[in-house]
Design an enzyme around this catalytic site. Structure first.
Site, PDB file in Angstrom:
ATOM      1  CB  CYS A  14     -13.136  32.995   2.078  1.00 44.96           C
ATOM      2  SG  CYS A  14     -14.697  33.588   1.410  1.00 44.96           S
ATOM      3  CE1 TYR A  23       0.283  -6.223  -8.678  1.00 44.47           C
ATOM      4  CE2 TYR A  23       1.662  -5.083 -10.271  1.00 44.47           C
ATOM      5  CZ  TYR A  23       0.516  -5.145  -9.502  1.00 44.47           C
ATOM      6  OH  TYR A  23      -0.395  -4.139  -9.565  1.00 44.47           O
ATOM      7  CE  LYS A  79       3.343   1.240  -4.812  1.00 43.36           C
ATOM      8  NZ  LYS A  79       2.807   2.208  -5.742  1.00 43.36           N
ATOM      9  CG  ASP A 139       2.399  -9.812 -42.287  1.00 41.98           C
ATOM     10  OD1 ASP A 139       2.091  -9.612 -41.082  1.00 41.98           O
ATOM     11  OD2 ASP A 139       3.252  -9.146 -42.899  1.00 41.98           O
ATOM     12  CG  LEU A 180       0.941  -2.611  -1.996  1.00 42.63           C
ATOM     13  CD1 LEU A 180       2.120  -2.493  -2.960  1.00 42.63           C
ATOM     14  CD2 LEU A 180       1.056  -3.892  -1.196  1.00 42.63           C
ATOM     15  CB  CYS A 220     -17.005  32.475  -1.447  1.00 38.39           C
ATOM     16  SG  CYS A 220     -15.500  32.575  -2.410  1.00 38.39           S
ATOM     17  CD  GLU A 264       6.731  -8.539  -6.591  1.00 39.74           C
ATOM     18  OE1 GLU A 264       5.869  -7.742  -7.005  1.00 39.74           O
ATOM     19  OE2 GLU A 264       6.517  -9.742  -6.389  1.00 39.74           O
ATOM     20  CG  ASP A 274       4.062   5.599 -11.185  1.00 41.14           C
ATOM     21  OD1 ASP A 274       2.993   5.324 -10.613  1.00 41.14           O
ATOM     22  OD2 ASP A 274       4.528   6.749 -11.240  1.00 41.14           O
ATOM     23  CB  CYS A 300     -16.516  36.427  -2.620  1.00 44.32           C
ATOM     24  SG  CYS A 300     -15.979  36.107  -0.930  1.00 44.32           S
ATOM     25  CB  CYS A 341     -12.281  36.097  -0.274  1.00 46.88           C
ATOM     26  SG  CYS A 341     -12.574  34.800  -1.497  1.00 46.88           S
ATOM     27  CE  LYS A 363       4.463   5.459  -3.298  1.00 45.18           C
ATOM     28  NZ  LYS A 363       3.468   6.261  -2.811  1.00 45.18           N
TER      29      LYS A 363
HETATM   30  S1  IVH Z   1       1.136  -5.960  -5.033  1.00 46.41           S
HETATM   31  C1  IVH Z   1      -2.319  -7.587  -2.633  1.00 46.41           C
HETATM   32  N1  IVH Z   1       3.241  -5.528  -6.531  1.00 46.41           N
HETATM   33  O1  IVH Z   1       0.986  -0.390  -6.448  1.00 46.41           O
HETATM   34  C2  IVH Z   1      -1.306  -7.176  -3.657  1.00 46.41           C
HETATM   35  N2  IVH Z   1       1.552  -3.854  -6.477  1.00 46.41           N
HETATM   36  O2  IVH Z   1       0.256   1.293  -4.151  1.00 46.41           O
HETATM   37  C3  IVH Z   1      -1.239  -5.711  -3.856  1.00 46.41           C
HETATM   38  N3  IVH Z   1       2.017  -1.943  -7.922  1.00 46.41           N
HETATM   39  O3  IVH Z   1      -2.455  -1.113  -6.435  1.00 46.41           O
HETATM   40  C4  IVH Z   1      -0.444  -5.231  -4.982  1.00 46.41           C
HETATM   41  N4  IVH Z   1       3.934  -2.647  -8.715  1.00 46.41           N
HETATM   42  O4  IVH Z   1      -1.238  -1.057  -8.709  1.00 46.41           O
HETATM   43  C5  IVH Z   1       2.056  -5.038  -6.101  1.00 46.41           C
HETATM   44  N5  IVH Z   1       5.145  -5.290  -7.833  1.00 46.41           N
HETATM   45  C6  IVH Z   1       3.978  -4.827  -7.407  1.00 46.41           C
HETATM   46  C7  IVH Z   1       3.485  -3.580  -7.848  1.00 46.41           C
HETATM   47  C8  IVH Z   1       2.256  -3.128  -7.348  1.00 46.41           C
HETATM   48  C9  IVH Z   1       3.048  -1.670  -8.757  1.00 46.41           C
HETATM   49  C10 IVH Z   1       0.864  -1.026  -7.699  1.00 46.41           C
HETATM   50  C11 IVH Z   1      -0.485  -1.688  -7.706  1.00 46.41           C
HETATM   51  C12 IVH Z   1      -1.087  -1.361  -6.356  1.00 46.41           C
HETATM   52  C13 IVH Z   1      -0.316  -0.149  -5.975  1.00 46.41           C
HETATM   53  C14 IVH Z   1      -0.313   0.077  -4.475  1.00 46.41           C
END
Ligand code: IVH
Length: 663
Positions: A417, A217, A110, A34, A80, A422, A108, A112, A402, A399, A305
């Site tokens: 429609c 990443y 993914k 601080d 991706l 409309c 890795e 969100d 309309c 519809c 996914k």
């Molecule tokens: S690699 C060229 N790694 O997923 C490299 N993306 O659906 C491209 N995302 O736009 C991205 N975790 O926002 C990469 N471990 C990860 C990720 C990741 C989340 C997201 C990223 C990308 C989207 C694609």
């Protein structure tokens, strides 16, 4: 002297932050921290000329920008490609092995959240940019500096660009929503929206309060740092002071990848943050370069996914909505239920056949999921839980907006429609015009369009460019002020400079999706040439077939449409192609398709044409040369043959998803 002390203090505090937030290992006491901070704040106040964007005082927020500046990415920020099952992961691996002969991958979680690019010069954070459309993003540095796990200064004084994901942990998200509920504020739908909403604020005070986090990443120019593998790159990023996800793992063969995917499919709920899949990346950078990129994705990576989460709830009612093309869709009104991170109270039932085939009734307990993790849909009823209160579904014949009689075309499941006037169709067309892939006019949601429409300010597309005449009146509408109207008007003004393909897509010409708009724009170069094009000229273009050509000719044959285009020109809307290159579809190009069975949302002919427009071939019978068999209802012997020959099979849902993705 003062400058030196400021630099010194920044150094000390940034290091203390890193030890505390990234390493979880505090090295100085709170009091000391601080004291340094107070000294720095005072010096910066007194000598603003020495204040730095990477100063830790910015972490606490308080910086306000007037607008987000647009920044062109040095390297495009790509998305991706997706895979959804083991078979598709294996096919990805086959392709990689064939092209580069290696199966060394990094897996890795993914995350969100929202992607950001972090730009450092001489080791100092100078700019942070959102992904935007991948080519141009927005400068959100003032908010990004509030994210404690993003270093403001690196361990080495280098110039480097690093990419990662800003996210909000589940715990912070829950807490934030609880606080908002108590204050009567609208709740965030999911952590991703909350994170994204925080980073896209003009005042950094808000982001600073939101306790965001970041995993990096990707290092776009790994080679410049003598880095030969992705994994090595991540190690280097850690060394520089970034936070890299500790659950990332490297594998030498695809079996390791499959096990990893299986493990995290089961255990993802244990993580403190939301993930929606697993990213699989080729480890070797040279191999990555050999594999290259499509217009949207790196070919050296893909995202597995997770299966959509399924939950049950009750259908309270079934209502009908009218889309831009006039298509009338039944929607289930649900007892609100949480699915894949958001509260859902409405879900699509697609069309009459969908409901009748699955025997879905009002008052049924139904299984709900999010298609592609975005649009909620009713999957099936749980018939064992019927209690006699169920009411049969009945399609409407007029519809709901309309009152026009609805038309069902031959071989199609949907009702339309056909009234061009409309209100629902017009509002949807306006919404489409402002959408991101079209004219990308930010600030216009469904609610604003509806309000402006009902007030009479916005009835047709050209009215957007007349709105500035009514600035005063608009500012007086409830919920609007000078600032918000100024923003809207400025965004409208900026849209005049878009390249032709965005306008073409925005006009909503039937069957002219994103991709087709680009093909037409680059071929004809301006809208006058296109409007004079004959059917014969159009079908001659690679990728433009009968259905699209007819639709384009029809569009420009309408006096009303020509008048609209003249008006747009008068308002100064650019109608020329500004030269963005077109690329072929990855999924369809060069592949042989066979169609079997009846498709519900599109005719056989249209399907054929759309596949061809994306560079694929449609052939009559299944052979070893067939790449994909698309299977509708009641498929014939082609389906059996496809299974026998082990050919990739898509159902209609998958086919439409890929179409939408590519167009
Ligand atoms: S690699 C060229 N790694 O997923 C490299 N993306 O659906 C491209 N995302 O736009 C991205 N975790 O926002 C990469 N471990 C990860 C990720 C990741 C989340 C997201 C990223 C990308 C989207 C694609």
């Amino acid at each position: 002297m003062v400058k030196k002390r400021i630099d010194e203090l920044i150094e000390i505090i940034n290091k203390a932050n890193y030890d505390y937030y990234v390493l979880d290992n505090p090295t100085i006491s709170d009091q000391e921290y601080d004291r340094y901070m107070q000294e720095l704040i005072k010096l910066e106040e007194k000598y603003p000329e020495y204040a730095r964007i990477d100063s830790p005082t910015k972490r606490v927020g308080g910086m306000v920008v007037e607008e987000f500046e647009k920044v062109a990415h040095k390297t495009p920020m790509l998305s991706l490609g997706n895979v959804f099952n083991e078979e598709e992961i294996m096919a990805f691996d086959e392709r990689i092995k064939k092209e580069v002969g290696s199966s060394a991958y990094v897996c890795e979680p993914k995350i969100d959240g929202l992607a950001v690019s972090l730009i450092y010069e001489k080791g100092r954070l100078v700019k942070s940019v959102t992904r935007g459309d991948g080519i141009t993003g927005e400068d959100v540095t003032h908010n990004v500096v509030t994210v404690k796990t993003i270093p403001l200064q690196l361990k080495e004084k280098i110039d480097i660009e690093v990419r990662g994901e800003i996210y909000m942990s589940k715990a912070v998200f829950e807490k934030l929503n609880k606080e908002r509920e108590a204050k009567g504020l609208p709740l965030f739908a999911n952590p991703r929206n909350a994170a994204s909403g925080s980073v896209r604020q003009l005042d950094s005070k808000i982001a600073a309060q939101r306790q965001l986090d970041c995993f990096v990443y990707h290092l776009p120019n790994a080679k410049d740092f003598n880095i030969n593998s992705h994994y090595e790159g991540l190690e280097y990023l850690k060394k520089l002071g970034f936070t890299v996800n500790p659950n990332i793992q490297k594998f030498d063969d695809i079996q390791g990848v499959l096990d990893y995917v299986e493990y995290w499919s089961q255990h993802r709920n244990k993580l403190e943050y939301e993930i929606d899949g697993i990213v699989i990346k080729v480890d070797n950078i040279e191999n990555q370069e050999k594999l290259g990129y499509t217009s949207k994705y790196p070919k050296w990576a893909t995202a597995f996914k997770f299966k959509a989460e399924e939950v049950t709830t009750r259908i309270k009612d079934i209502i009908f909505t009218v889309g831009r093309t006039g298509q009338v869709t039944p929607n289930a009104v649900l007892e609100p239920v949480r699915v894949a991170g958001t509260i859902v109270s409405k879900a699509t039932l697609h069309n009459e056949d969908y409901v009748l085939d699955r025997d879905i009734k009002i008052n049924d307990i139904v299984v709900v999921r999010k298609a592609g993790d975005v649009i909620p849909e009713v999957v099936r009823p749980v018939k064992e839980r019927r209690n006699g209160s169920q009411i049969d579904f009945k399609m409407i014949d007029k519809c709901p907006i309309c009152g026009s009689v609805l038309i069902k075309k031959e071989n199609m499941a949907a009702y339309y429609c056909e009234n061009e006037l409309c209100d629902a169709r017009k509002q949807e067309s306006l919404l489409h015009y402002v959408s991101r892939n079209a004219m990308n006019i930010e600030g216009f949601g469904e609610r604003i369009i509806e309000e402006f429409y009902n007030q009479g300010y916005l009835k047709k597309i050209s009215d957007f460019y007349k709105l500035k005449k009514y600035k005063k009146e608009l500012m007086e509408l409830e919920g609007f002020g000078e600032k918000s109207i100024n923003n809207l008007l400025e965004n409208i003004e900026n849209s005049k400079n878009n390249s032709l393909e965005k306008l073409l897509f925005g006009l909503g010409i039937r069957y002219v999706g994103n991709k087709t708009a680009k093909i037409l724009a680059s071929h004809f170069e301006n809208i006058d040439n296109l409007s004079k094009a004959t059917y014969e000229e159009l079908v001659e273009i690679n990728d433009i077939g009968d259905v699209i050509a007819k639709s384009v000719v029809d569009y420009f044959a309408s006096e009303e449409n020509l008048k609209l285009i003249d008006q747009l020109k008068e308002y100064g809307v650019n109608v020329k192609y500004l030269g963005v290159s077109t690329k072929e579809s990855e999924i369809f190009s060069g592949k042989n398709f066979v169609l079997t069975g009846t498709l519900s949302s599109i005719t056989r002919n249209e399907a054929k044409e759309l596949i061809e427009s994306l560079g694929g071939n449609v052939v009559g019978s299944v052979s070893k040369k067939t790449d994909v068999v698309i299977v509708g209802e009641n498929p014939g012997s082609k389906y059996e043959k496809a299974k026998e020959l082990n050919i990739v099979i898509w159902d209609e849902e998958k086919f439409i998803k890929y179409l939408n993705q590519e167009r």
